[in-house]
Design an enzyme around this catalytic site. Structure first.
Site, PDB file in Angstrom:
ATOM      1  CD  GLU A 239      27.304  50.232  15.206  1.00 31.10           C
ATOM      2  OE1 GLU A 239      26.603  51.045  14.592  1.00 31.10           O
ATOM      3  OE2 GLU A 239      26.911  49.634  16.228  1.00 31.10           O
ATOM      4  N   GLY A 383      10.784  38.347  10.437  1.00 31.06           N
ATOM      5  CA  GLY A 383      10.089  37.644  11.510  1.00 31.06           C
ATOM      6  C   GLY A 383      10.776  36.359  11.892  1.00 31.06           C
TER       7      GLY A 383
END
Length: 462
Positions: A239, A383
């Site tokens: 980023e 998950g």
């Protein structure tokens, strides 16, 4: 003189040893025990022998007798009898050996030839890809080296005797670093009490909503690992640019507010502090700011850094920006799952801790008051992140949500909770740190001992 196989351009093989092994097992069923961990059907060069060994293996797994009659019958059931030359050829194999006395040696020769063939295949595929000229040469080299290493590791086997393992572990327990930790120091005593340092082969997920200070905290951890722990560290930043990360590290190191650095509004004495940030300058920290980094490229770069610089800590900022396997490009959840599995695999294969920053879902913002503290179910998009991780750490700044005091009336201004929501080999606990956002700096809070509770997440894991 050139080897005959080389002249004929035939891959390395040991046909007579393949015949001897198959014949010996059909004569003495128990001989299969001696070779089952050394070879499998793919180890054989002759396609007929692959099918025969597969039939023998299936009989053994079914606890059935192994002899000429049962092997012929199994080949017939599998539809392979005619392909191997019929019952005559199977019978002929047993006539070529008297016993299974040397079967382990013969199996070793078969494995050696298999490794030679696979090495040729790997090198040949690499050569073809190099000639295409459309792939990064360093990535191709790393892929080739990794493939050969895995091939060697697989052939070496994974079985160890418990007594040897116990001796190694006792030596491991006796050998501690000078600061009493068994892993890489975080630089924060309250955190190290919980972790005993970042442990090799562990995948650590560091998560939080925007504004919690994840990147700043990560940079503090990297600095401490490199300076205090003397561990070469790499940051994969998907980023922020390497310049942006360096500005933040310099702010934390010198105590000069980040906005002054970005605005170039510096006094001479502040320049002096920059040039005398010896610990940071002399540390070994690598930054890779490749955007949209693929998981394959990540693995290759990590392997190269491990070989060339013995890298001790790997950090990813952040997980959701990585590109997973192409087969999952239309299913984001499966793609994230493949990325988290790969991160754990890198940690295990290179035997280093991997810390990956992760986003949280917006469900956190929908909850009221103190209930905004993150939970494992808030991990975004998959998950499997929770499943693959050895530790899941949430950063929470009560002040960000207007919570200025706790239940006892203590000020929460500048307070950051470092919540261990999952800790596979330790306690579930919270470390309390102070965060100076202007200087990108986390610090211990005086008077908070960081005592560890006895609660564990064993029930949550298993």
């Amino acid at each position: 003189m050139r080897n005959k196989l080389e002249i004929l351009n035939v891959p390395p093989q040991a046909k007579e040893f393949e015949e001897a092994v198959l014949g010996a097992v059909m004569l003495e069923r128990e001989a299969y025990h001696e070779i089952s961990s050394l070879i499998n059907e793919n180890s054989f060069y002759d396609e007929r022998h692959k099918k025969i060994f597969k039939a023998i293996k299936s009989l053994f797994m079914a606890s059935s007798p192994i002899d000429i009659i049962t092997v012929v019958g199994q080949l017939r059931r599998l539809g392979d009898l005619e392909a191997v030359g019929g019952a005559f050829y199977v019978t002929e194999l047993t006539s070529r050996v008297a016993s299974s006395a040397n079967i382990a040696y013969h199996a070793g020769i078969i494995m050696q030839k298999y490794l030679e063939r696979e090495t040729i295949r790997i090198v040949t595929e690499t050569s073809k890809n190099i000639f295409k000229g459309d792939q990064d040469i360093f990535m191709l080299q790393d892929q080739m080296i990794n493939s050969i290493q895995k091939l060697t590791e697989t052939s070496a086997g994974q079985i160890s005797e418990l007594s040897d393992i116990v001796k190694d572990r006792l030596l491991h327990y006796e050998t501690k670093s000078e600061n009493g930790l068994t892993g890489i120091p975080s630089g924060f005593h309250s955190i190290d009490l919980i972790t005993s340092g970042w442990q090799n082969s562990n995948l650590v997920i560091l998560a939080g909503r925007p504004g919690m200070g994840k990147t700043a905290f990560m940079l503090n951890l990297c600095r401490n690992a490199a300076v205090i722990g003397n561990q070469p560290t790499v940051i994969f930043s998907l980023e922020m640019s390497k310049e942006q990360l360096t500005d933040r590290m310099l702010s934390a190191e010198t105590g000069i507010p980040l906005d002054k650095i970005l605005n170039r509004n510096l006094q001479p004495w502040e320049f002096y502090k920059f040039h005398h940030s010896r610990e940071l300058i002399e540390s070994t920290i690598f930054i890779d700011d490749t955007a949209s980094l693929s998981i394959q490229s990540f693995r290759s770069k990590c392997a190269r850094l491990k070989r060339n610089h013995n890298i001790g800590l790997i950090v990813v900022d952040y997980l959701q920006l990585m590109k997973g396997e192409s087969e999952y490009k239309n299913n984001r959840e499966q793609e994230i799952s493949s990325i988290s599995r790969s991160l754990k695999a890198v940690a295990k294969d290179l035997n280093v801790p991997v810390i990956a920053l992760s986003q949280l879902s917006r469900k956190v913002e929908e909850r009221a008051g103190a209930h905004k503290r993150p939970m494992l179910s808030d991990l975004r998009e998959s998950g499997s992140i929770e499943q693959d991780a050895d530790q899941v750490i949430f950063l929470f700044r009560p002040e960000y949500y207007g919570i200025m005091e706790d239940a006892e009336g203590n000020s929460m201004v500048g307070i950051t909770e470092v919540n261990f929501a999952k800790n596979r080999n330790g306690a579930i606990d919270t470390a309390i740190l102070s965060f100076n956002g202007a200087k990108m700096k986390f610090s211990e809070i005086q008077g908070i001992p960081g005592e560890i509770t006895n609660e564990t997440n064993e029930e949550k894991i298993f």
